[in-house]
Write a protein that holds these residues in place. Structure first.
Motif, PDB file in Angstrom:
ATOM      1  N   ASN A  71      64.061   9.181  26.692  1.00  0.00           N
ATOM      2  CA  ASN A  71      63.842  10.111  25.588  1.00  0.00           C
ATOM      3  C   ASN A  71      64.981  11.122  25.583  1.00  0.00           C
ATOM      4  OD1 ASN A  71      62.664  12.898  24.552  1.00  0.00           O
ATOM      5  ND2 ASN A  71      61.495  11.266  23.559  1.00  0.00           N
ATOM      6  N   ALA A  72      65.618  11.299  24.431  1.00  0.00           N
ATOM      7  CA  ALA A  72      66.778  12.183  24.343  1.00  0.00           C
ATOM      8  C   ALA A  72      66.397  13.637  24.605  1.00  0.00           C
ATOM      9  CB  ALA A  72      67.435  12.047  22.969  1.00  0.00           C
ATOM     10  N   SER A  73      65.269  14.089  24.079  1.00  0.00           N
ATOM     11  CA  SER A  73      64.837  15.468  24.286  1.00  0.00           C
ATOM     12  C   SER A  73      64.530  15.731  25.756  1.00  0.00           C
ATOM     13  CB  SER A  73      63.604  15.772  23.426  1.00  0.00           C
ATOM     14  OG  SER A  73      63.115  17.071  23.678  1.00  0.00           O
ATOM     15  N   TYR A  74      63.897  14.781  26.411  1.00  0.00           N
ATOM     16  CA  TYR A  74      63.634  14.918  27.849  1.00  0.00           C
ATOM     17  C   TYR A  74      64.942  15.091  28.604  1.00  0.00           C
ATOM     18  CZ  TYR A  74      62.024  13.899  32.581  1.00  0.00           C
ATOM     19  OH  TYR A  74      61.755  13.981  33.933  1.00  0.00           O
ATOM     20  N   ASN A  75      65.960  14.317  28.234  1.00  0.00           N
ATOM     21  CA  ASN A  75      67.238  14.391  28.919  1.00  0.00           C
ATOM     22  C   ASN A  75      67.964  15.707  28.662  1.00  0.00           C
ATOM     23  OD1 ASN A  75      68.528  11.800  30.381  1.00  0.00           O
ATOM     24  ND2 ASN A  75      66.960  11.139  28.920  1.00  0.00           N
ATOM     25  N   CYS A  76      67.700  16.315  27.518  1.00  0.00           N
ATOM     26  CA  CYS A  76      68.361  17.588  27.186  1.00  0.00           C
ATOM     27  C   CYS A  76      67.598  18.804  27.710  1.00  0.00           C
ATOM     28  CB  CYS A  76      68.518  17.724  25.675  1.00  0.00           C
ATOM     29  SG  CYS A  76      69.702  16.577  24.941  1.00  0.00           S
ATOM     30  N   LEU A  77      66.291  18.672  27.922  1.00  0.00           N
ATOM     31  CA  LEU A  77      65.474  19.847  28.235  1.00  0.00           C
ATOM     32  C   LEU A  77      64.659  19.697  29.517  1.00  0.00           C
ATOM     33  CD1 LEU A  77      64.232  20.552  24.587  1.00  0.00           C
ATOM     34  CD2 LEU A  77      66.155  21.626  25.790  1.00  0.00           C
ATOM     35  N   ASP A  78      63.688  18.798  29.539  1.00  0.00           N
ATOM     36  CA  ASP A  78      62.724  18.732  30.642  1.00  0.00           C
ATOM     37  C   ASP A  78      63.391  18.628  32.013  1.00  0.00           C
ATOM     38  OD1 ASP A  78      59.828  17.540  29.141  1.00  0.00           O
ATOM     39  OD2 ASP A  78      61.736  17.522  28.095  1.00  0.00           O
ATOM     40  N   ARG A  79      64.394  17.798  32.112  1.00  0.00           N
ATOM     41  CA  ARG A  79      64.956  17.549  33.437  1.00  0.00           C
ATOM     42  C   ARG A  79      65.734  18.735  33.989  1.00  0.00           C
ATOM     43  NH1 ARG A  79      70.006  13.380  33.198  1.00  0.00           N
ATOM     44  NH2 ARG A  79      71.162  14.236  31.409  1.00  0.00           N
ATOM     45  N   HIS A  80      65.962  19.757  33.155  1.00  0.00           N
ATOM     46  CA  HIS A  80      66.656  20.954  33.632  1.00  0.00           C
ATOM     47  C   HIS A  80      65.694  22.050  34.087  1.00  0.00           C
ATOM     48  CE1 HIS A  80      70.278  19.150  32.195  1.00  0.00           C
ATOM     49  NE2 HIS A  80      70.001  19.316  30.915  1.00  0.00           N
ATOM     50  N   ILE A  81      64.417  21.915  33.781  1.00  0.00           N
ATOM     51  CA  ILE A  81      63.479  23.025  33.994  1.00  0.00           C
ATOM     52  C   ILE A  81      63.393  23.422  35.465  1.00  0.00           C
ATOM     53  CG2 ILE A  81      61.089  23.786  33.743  1.00  0.00           C
ATOM     54  CD1 ILE A  81      62.746  23.558  31.122  1.00  0.00           C
ATOM     55  N   ALA A  82      63.355  22.468  36.358  1.00  0.00           N
ATOM     56  CA  ALA A  82      63.205  22.794  37.788  1.00  0.00           C
ATOM     57  C   ALA A  82      64.382  23.581  38.328  1.00  0.00           C
ATOM     58  CB  ALA A  82      63.021  21.506  38.594  1.00  0.00           C
ATOM     59  N   THR A  83      65.579  23.300  37.852  1.00  0.00           N
ATOM     60  CA  THR A  83      66.781  23.949  38.407  1.00  0.00           C
ATOM     61  C   THR A  83      67.420  24.948  37.459  1.00  0.00           C
ATOM     62  OG1 THR A  83      68.115  22.086  37.604  1.00  0.00           O
ATOM     63  CG2 THR A  83      67.319  21.978  39.889  1.00  0.00           C
ATOM     64  N   ARG A  84      67.175  24.798  36.140  1.00  0.00           N
ATOM     65  CA  ARG A  84      67.841  25.670  35.167  1.00  0.00           C
ATOM     66  C   ARG A  84      66.865  26.240  34.149  1.00  0.00           C
ATOM     67  NH1 ARG A  84      71.439  20.945  34.864  1.00  0.00           N
ATOM     68  NH2 ARG A  84      73.430  21.366  35.936  1.00  0.00           N
ATOM     69  N   ASP A 140      52.296  24.421  23.492  1.00  0.00           N
ATOM     70  CA  ASP A 140      53.738  24.404  23.731  1.00  0.00           C
ATOM     71  C   ASP A 140      54.116  23.331  24.750  1.00  0.00           C
ATOM     72  OD1 ASP A 140      52.847  25.463  26.104  1.00  0.00           O
ATOM     73  OD2 ASP A 140      53.941  27.351  25.941  1.00  0.00           O
ATOM     74  N   THR A 141      53.223  22.370  24.930  1.00  0.00           N
ATOM     75  CA  THR A 141      53.501  21.204  25.767  1.00  0.00           C
ATOM     76  C   THR A 141      53.339  19.944  24.932  1.00  0.00           C
ATOM     77  OG1 THR A 141      52.706  22.307  27.770  1.00  0.00           O
ATOM     78  CG2 THR A 141      52.817  19.898  27.814  1.00  0.00           C
ATOM     79  N   CYS A 142      54.343  19.094  24.955  1.00  0.00           N
ATOM     80  CA  CYS A 142      54.282  17.834  24.222  1.00  0.00           C
ATOM     81  C   CYS A 142      54.948  16.765  25.069  1.00  0.00           C
ATOM     82  CB  CYS A 142      55.000  17.960  22.871  1.00  0.00           C
ATOM     83  SG  CYS A 142      55.059  16.422  21.925  1.00  0.00           S
ATOM     84  N   GLU A 143      54.185  15.807  25.499  1.00  0.00           N
ATOM     85  CA  GLU A 143      54.753  14.734  26.316  1.00  0.00           C
ATOM     86  C   GLU A 143      55.756  13.927  25.492  1.00  0.00           C
ATOM     87  OE1 GLU A 143      54.374  14.129  29.590  1.00  0.00           O
ATOM     88  OE2 GLU A 143      53.304  16.053  29.551  1.00  0.00           O
ATOM     89  N   PRO A 144      56.916  13.639  26.046  1.00  0.00           N
ATOM     90  CA  PRO A 144      57.931  12.900  25.284  1.00  0.00           C
ATOM     91  C   PRO A 144      57.525  11.455  25.057  1.00  0.00           C
ATOM     92  CG  PRO A 144      58.636  13.190  27.564  1.00  0.00           C
ATOM     93  CD  PRO A 144      57.387  14.011  27.398  1.00  0.00           C
ATOM     94  N   GLU A 145      57.907  10.937  23.908  1.00  0.00           N
ATOM     95  CA  GLU A 145      57.695   9.532  23.576  1.00  0.00           C
ATOM     96  C   GLU A 145      58.919   8.755  24.058  1.00  0.00           C
ATOM     97  OE1 GLU A 145      55.917   6.118  22.001  1.00  0.00           O
ATOM     98  OE2 GLU A 145      55.049   8.144  21.893  1.00  0.00           O
ATOM     99  N   PHE A 146      58.728   7.964  25.094  1.00  0.00           N
ATOM    100  CA  PHE A 146      59.856   7.192  25.602  1.00  0.00           C
ATOM    101  C   PHE A 146      60.076   5.973  24.708  1.00  0.00           C
ATOM    102  CE2 PHE A 146      58.379   9.545  29.364  1.00  0.00           C
ATOM    103  CZ  PHE A 146      59.560  10.208  29.663  1.00  0.00           C
ATOM    104  N   VAL A 147      61.320   5.805  24.294  1.00  0.00           N
ATOM    105  CA  VAL A 147      61.662   4.754  23.335  1.00  0.00           C
ATOM    106  C   VAL A 147      62.728   3.850  23.936  1.00  0.00           C
ATOM    107  CG1 VAL A 147      61.094   6.189  21.342  1.00  0.00           C
ATOM    108  CG2 VAL A 147      63.438   6.188  22.246  1.00  0.00           C
ATOM    109  N   GLY A 148      62.905   2.673  23.346  1.00  0.00           N
ATOM    110  CA  GLY A 148      63.972   1.789  23.780  1.00  0.00           C
ATOM    111  C   GLY A 148      65.330   2.428  23.554  1.00  0.00           C
TER     112      GLY A 148
END
Length: 663
Positions: free
Chosen positions: A83-96, A251-259
């Motif tokens: 998911n593009a949004s996950y890659n831009c946002l979620d994965r940074h939350i723990a460190t940034r 304010d929580t929305c699980e990302p839709e993982f796509v091909g």
């Protein structure tokens, strides 16, 4: 192009190596660059696959890197999901999570910031709001907003739920908006009451309403944000305020993982004729190209404030505002308005006030700021800047040198980037810590990108001044996948000029034709000479318009120039130049003297063959609100034709009448 190859006649011998200080801290140095290029040359598919595994977060790891069984409809990482949004946002939350993701300044001076955590929350709210309207995976959403963080939020929200977004530049007319809505079949349009630009309100909601009266039967709802606060019409049952849509939602929305091949966005490009082309970009390959190219080209570091001045309505704003830098955890700067409000120091004041470290803009903007002189930039503290960049069109050497001297203080690297809406990410650019630069050259292809210069038969050309068609010889992850709804046009437009061959690796090799003419010098550096249809044929000599323009702008009285051809019964084409002077435009005998001086100057710089037959001194050029010169209008003016084209997207439509009156 005719059978006679394009020749480069403009000489440029200045070379600028990176400073030892920059090289010492660079993300990619000369040794690293050589290693990357060697790895890509040995196995370009494996090269991109390794990067994809390292740089992106996958929900389902891919097993196949490249499927070329239906070439030239290539698929990259087709069995992986993400998911593009996950890659831009979620994965940074723990460190940034508490790091600033976006710094924003409106044209009226209002400033606001979003941390990665806050941005994720706002994206999730809008994503949930869209879901409440029935929008989900596979739906198309048109976004027609000012250049603002809300535009980024809307794009990321669509990506989060698997909807395909199509951003329409806020300067486009109602008719252009209607055409794009109809072609996408969008169910929702996200817009705003308006935006601030050039000291005026751009009435987006009014244009949206007008577009919907022209057709747009697929539209079910219009989501309206409030930016300017002026009075607008709201259609009951159809229109809903953004604030009402997200009121009380999670304010929580699980990302839709796509091909990985799922369409992330459609972005329309238009030419002088024909229906606009809906360029379709994938999720995985596109995101990879945008992210790694941003890291390599801009030498991104954790404490950078990266400012790409492009509107999100253009691909540059997609790749280097919304997706590439954010995927790498970089803070981006967004500014709503134009660079000359309240004066020509606005860009430099923003750089000073916010501490911008990387400044990436268009040659058109650079030339316009050149015209205003050096007093404005010299009035601000630009000491935080460490890297400059150029995008959108070839930059003439004179503008490059002004950028280098006045803004870069003769110390900062300049990355002159070449790419297209269709390529998704930068294809050629200096790697600032690894290679010298030359004013006006986009230098060499990035690692994993393979380019060549060919003649009309598709045969590579050689020689220092030999030019031809710029082609890309191997597929790359961020390339367009098709033209929305018209795959036949995709193949014909981009791969139809030359028949496929079998490469050394046994793969079928199609040549992607960029539509640009170019030449390659003895150092393997590429010089983009302009669009193929911008090549002049003068008495059997084929000249690039960019070279004549560069020669004109090198004159101390000239701020900007645009060159077009018009029919000539003897020479085939005559050269017509539209010139914007520094300071007050001369008239009468002073103008006559300057025109003669400019013709002679071009003759000295290039040769007598390149002397313009007609030079017209003007107060401005017909530019879109993105800064693009509408050369087809200049061609019509040069020919004395009646202007019938749509000029509603021009920054200053009145300039057309002024230029035509002088014809």
């Amino acid at each position: 192009m005719s059978n006679e190859n394009l020749q480069s006649v403009l000489g440029e011998s200045r070379v600028f190596p990176p400073s030892a200080e920059f090289v010492a801290k660079a993300r990619v140095n000369a040794e690293k660059l050589a290693e990357m290029k060697a790895a890509a040359a040995a196995d370009y598919v494996g090269f991109w696959a390794d990067l994809a595994r390292k740089e992106l977060s996958w929900a389902t790891p891919f097993q196949t890197a490249l499927d070329d069984s239906k070439a030239p409809n290539y698929q990259w990482f087709p069995d992986g999901t993400l998911n593009a949004s996950y890659n831009c946002l979620d994965r940074h939350i723990a460190t940034r999570g508490d790091k600033i993701a976006i710094r924003y300044e409106g044209e009226k001076g209002d400033v606001k910031t979003w941390t990665f955590r806050q941005l994720l929350a706002d994206v999730s709210k809008l994503a949930n709001g869209l879901k409440s309207l029935g929008i989900g995976k596979g739906d198309r959403v048109v976004i027609y907003l000012p250049h603002s963080p809300e535009a980024v939020i809307a794009m990321q929200a669509c990506a989060r739920i698997g909807a395909t977004h199509s951003v329409v530049f806020g300067g486009f007319s109602a008719g252009s908006l209607k055409d794009r809505i109809d072609d996408t079949g969008a169910r929702i349009i996200i817009t705003a009451d308006g935006g601030n630009r050039g000291g005026h309100i751009v009435d987006l909601k009014k244009a949206c309403d007008e577009a919907l009266t022209l057709g747009c039967k697929s539209i079910e709802k219009v989501v309206v944000g409030i930016r300017t606060g002026h009075s607008i019409n709201m259609t009951p049952g159809r229109d809903i305020l953004w604030s009402d849509l997200i009121a009380g939602v999670s304010d929580t929305c699980e990302p839709e993982f796509v091909g990985a091949e799922h369409p992330l966005f459609l972005l329309y490009t238009s030419g002088s004729t024909g229906k606009p082309k809906g360029i379709q970009h994938s999720t995985g390959g596109y995101l990879l190209g945008a992210m790694v190219s941003a890291q390599w080209i801009f030498d991104l570091r954790e404490d950078d404030l990266f400012w790409c001045t492009a509107d999100v309505g253009w691909v540059t704003g997609h790749s280097y505002v919304c997706y590439g830098p954010l995927a790498g955890g970089t803070t981006v700067m967004i500014y709503e308005g134009v660079p000359t409000v309240p004066d020509a120091g606005r860009f430099w004041k923003i750089c000073q006030d916010h501490g911008v470290t990387i400044f990436y803009t268009a040659p058109t903007a650079i030339r316009a700021l050149m015209k205003s002189g050096e007093t404005f930039p010299n009035s601000y503290d630009l000491s935080k800047l460490r890297l400059l960049g150029s995008v959108g069109e070839p930059i003439n050497p004179e503008a490059w040198m002004w950028f280098h001297r006045v803004i870069g203080k003769e110390k900062l690297p300049i990355v002159d980037t070449w790419w297209q809406t269709e390529t998704g990410s930068t294809m050629m650019s200096p790697i600032p810590g690894a290679m010298p630069t030359k004013p006006g050259s986009c230098t060499q292809p990035l690692p994993g990108i393979f380019a060549d210069v060919v003649d009309e038969a598709g045969v590579p050309v050689e020689g220092k001044t030999a030019g031809g068609y710029l082609v890309i010889t191997k597929p790359w992850p961020s390339m367009l996948r098709t033209i929305w709804g018209d795959n036949e046009r995709y193949i014909k437009t981009y791969f139809g000029q030359f028949p496929p061959t079998t490469g050394p690796d046994g793969r079928e090799q199609w040549l992607y034709v960029a539509g640009d003419s170019t030449h390659r010098d003895e150092d393997g550096y590429y010089w983009i000479l302009g669009r193929v249809d911008d090549v002049l044929n003068v008495s059997g000599h084929r000249l690039g318009t960019m070279e004549v323009e560069s020669a004109l702008v090198s004159h101390p009285r000239v701020a900007e120039a645009a060159v077009v051809g018009r029919p000539h019964e003897i020479k085939g084409e005559a050269i017509c130049a539209f010139v914007i002077c520094k300071g007050t435009r001369p008239e009468g005998k002073e103008a006559e003297a300057l025109i003669k001086e400019l013709r002679d100057h071009v003759g000295r710089e290039i040769g007598a063959i390149a002397k313009p037959d007609d030079i017209r001194l003007a107060d401005g050029l017909p530019k879109t609100r993105s800064g693009k010169i509408m050369r087809r209008l200049l061609r019509s003016i040069a020919k004395g034709e009646e202007i019938t084209q749509d000029i509603s997207t021009l920054e200053n439509p009145a300039i057309v009448a002024q230029l035509a009156a002088k014809a």
